[in-house]
Write a protein that holds these residues in place. Structure first.
Motif, PDB file in Angstrom:
ATOM      1  N   SER A  17      -6.593   2.879  22.897  1.00  0.00           N
ATOM      2  CA  SER A  17      -5.198   2.022  23.144  1.00  0.00           C
ATOM      3  C   SER A  17      -4.346   2.288  21.760  1.00  0.00           C
ATOM      4  O   SER A  17      -3.103   2.676  21.971  1.00  0.00           O
ATOM      5  N   THR A  18      -4.928   2.811  20.778  1.00  0.00           N
ATOM      6  CA  THR A  18      -4.073   3.039  19.665  1.00  0.00           C
ATOM      7  C   THR A  18      -5.104   4.146  18.767  1.00  0.00           C
ATOM      8  O   THR A  18      -6.285   3.704  18.661  1.00  0.00           O
ATOM      9  N   MET A  19      -4.383   5.160  18.246  1.00  0.00           N
ATOM     10  CA  MET A  19      -5.337   5.758  17.152  1.00  0.00           C
ATOM     11  C   MET A  19      -4.312   5.683  15.888  1.00  0.00           C
ATOM     12  O   MET A  19      -3.053   5.732  16.121  1.00  0.00           O
ATOM     13  N   GLY A  20      -4.845   5.393  14.811  1.00  0.00           N
ATOM     14  CA  GLY A  20      -4.061   5.482  13.388  1.00  0.00           C
ATOM     15  C   GLY A  20      -4.405   6.335  12.338  1.00  0.00           C
ATOM     16  O   GLY A  20      -5.623   6.462  11.992  1.00  0.00           O
ATOM     17  N   TRP A  21      -3.667   6.135  11.243  1.00  0.00           N
ATOM     18  CA  TRP A  21      -3.916   7.090   9.973  1.00  0.00           C
ATOM     19  C   TRP A  21      -3.936   5.726   9.047  1.00  0.00           C
ATOM     20  O   TRP A  21      -2.714   4.938   9.076  1.00  0.00           O
ATOM     21  N   PHE A  22      -4.890   5.713   8.031  1.00  0.00           N
ATOM     22  CA  PHE A  22      -4.674   4.646   6.981  1.00  0.00           C
ATOM     23  C   PHE A  22      -4.949   5.443   5.590  1.00  0.00           C
ATOM     24  O   PHE A  22      -5.478   6.633   6.028  1.00  0.00           O
ATOM     25  N   ARG A  23      -4.492   4.978   4.655  1.00  0.00           N
ATOM     26  CA  ARG A  23      -5.041   5.673   3.355  1.00  0.00           C
ATOM     27  C   ARG A  23      -5.264   4.417   2.415  1.00  0.00           C
ATOM     28  O   ARG A  23      -4.954   3.637   2.302  1.00  0.00           O
ATOM     29  N   GLN A  24      -6.183   5.085   1.473  1.00  0.00           N
ATOM     30  CA  GLN A  24      -6.597   4.176   0.321  1.00  0.00           C
ATOM     31  C   GLN A  24      -6.532   5.069  -1.136  1.00  0.00           C
ATOM     32  O   GLN A  24      -7.184   5.974  -1.259  1.00  0.00           O
ATOM     33  N   ALA A  25      -5.515   4.440  -2.070  1.00  0.00           N
ATOM     34  CA  ALA A  25      -5.387   5.259  -3.131  1.00  0.00           C
ATOM     35  C   ALA A  25      -6.481   4.584  -4.147  1.00  0.00           C
ATOM     36  O   ALA A  25      -6.800   3.380  -3.935  1.00  0.00           O
ATOM     37  N   PRO A  26      -6.641   5.160  -5.240  1.00  0.00           N
ATOM     38  CA  PRO A  26      -7.711   4.484  -6.215  1.00  0.00           C
ATOM     39  C   PRO A  26      -7.294   3.020  -6.814  1.00  0.00           C
ATOM     40  O   PRO A  26      -6.034   3.007  -7.080  1.00  0.00           O
ATOM     41  N   GLY A  27      -8.284   2.354  -6.614  1.00  0.00           N
ATOM     42  CA  GLY A  27      -7.695   0.919  -7.154  1.00  0.00           C
ATOM     43  C   GLY A  27      -6.968  -0.092  -6.215  1.00  0.00           C
ATOM     44  O   GLY A  27      -6.388  -0.959  -6.472  1.00  0.00           O
ATOM     45  N   LYS A  28      -6.610   0.874  -4.946  1.00  0.00           N
ATOM     46  CA  LYS A  28      -5.887  -0.319  -4.246  1.00  0.00           C
ATOM     47  C   LYS A  28      -6.345  -0.423  -2.725  1.00  0.00           C
ATOM     48  O   LYS A  28      -7.557   0.322  -2.586  1.00  0.00           O
ATOM     49  N   GLU A  29      -5.808  -1.404  -2.170  1.00  0.00           N
ATOM     50  CA  GLU A  29      -6.460  -1.549  -0.742  1.00  0.00           C
ATOM     51  C   GLU A  29      -6.127  -0.405   0.366  1.00  0.00           C
ATOM     52  O   GLU A  29      -4.995   0.148   0.014  1.00  0.00           O
ATOM     53  N   ARG A  30      -6.703  -0.529   1.259  1.00  0.00           N
ATOM     54  CA  ARG A  30      -6.400   0.591   2.462  1.00  0.00           C
ATOM     55  C   ARG A  30      -5.271   0.053   3.192  1.00  0.00           C
ATOM     56  O   ARG A  30      -5.003  -0.957   3.455  1.00  0.00           O
ATOM     57  N   GLU A  31      -4.134   1.094   3.175  1.00  0.00           N
ATOM     58  CA  GLU A  31      -2.792   0.854   3.833  1.00  0.00           C
ATOM     59  C   GLU A  31      -2.889   1.518   5.135  1.00  0.00           C
ATOM     60  O   GLU A  31      -3.126   2.568   5.297  1.00  0.00           O
ATOM     61  N   PHE A  32      -1.848   0.865   5.965  1.00  0.00           N
ATOM     62  CA  PHE A  32      -1.563   1.521   7.314  1.00  0.00           C
ATOM     63  C   PHE A  32      -0.357   2.538   6.845  1.00  0.00           C
ATOM     64  O   PHE A  32       0.421   2.541   6.074  1.00  0.00           O
ATOM     65  N   VAL A  33      -0.540   3.693   7.532  1.00  0.00           N
ATOM     66  CA  VAL A  33       0.482   4.835   7.422  1.00  0.00           C
ATOM     67  C   VAL A  33       1.226   4.985   8.708  1.00  0.00           C
ATOM     68  O   VAL A  33       2.336   5.345   8.869  1.00  0.00           O
TER      69      VAL A  33
END
Length: 124
Positions: free
Chosen positions: A32-48
């Motif tokens: 239904s959905t495909m997504g990209w997320f990212r996680q920088a050092p020391g931060k939470e994973r966030e939606f892109v």
């Protein structure tokens, strides 16, 4: 189902990269959905970015106009074209897929399958 993310690397600010997320075990058109997320050092994973089965797309404000998510059915792959990269884009990028639902697309809890991540480093 397996998702294989690739395409990360070390680039300079202003450069471009294209990330790929190759799916196996299930056709990308059936998610239904495909997504990209990212996680920088020391931060939470966030939606892109996310792409719906209908090809509707969504982006976080910080990448609008610079990133483009797309799907190539024949290759069973979803892409994230990233242009005008900034140092703030430095992170491990993960692709994800959701089997059902068309609601919240920017929450990690909405997704059923995850790739292993690919590192993008943008130098200033």
């Amino acid at each position: 189902v397996q998702l294989q993310a690739s395409g990360g690397g070390l680039v300079q600010a202003g450069d471009s990269l294209r990330l790929s997320c190759a799916a196996s075990g299930r056709s990308v058109v059936t998610f239904s959905t495909m997504g990209w997320f990212r996680q920088a050092p020391g931060k939470e994973r966030e939606f892109v970015a996310a792409i719906m089965w209908s090809l509707g797309t969504y982006y976080v404000d910080s990448v609008k106009g610079r990133f483009t998510i797309s799907r190539e059915n024949d290759k069973n792959t979803v892409y994230l074209q990233m242009n005008s990269l900034k140092p703030d884009d430095t992170a491990v990028y993960y692709c994800a897929a959701r089997r059902y639902g068309s609601g919240i697309y920017d929450d990690t809890k909405s997704y059923d399958f995850w790739g292993q991540g690919t590192l993008v480093t943008v130098s200033s």
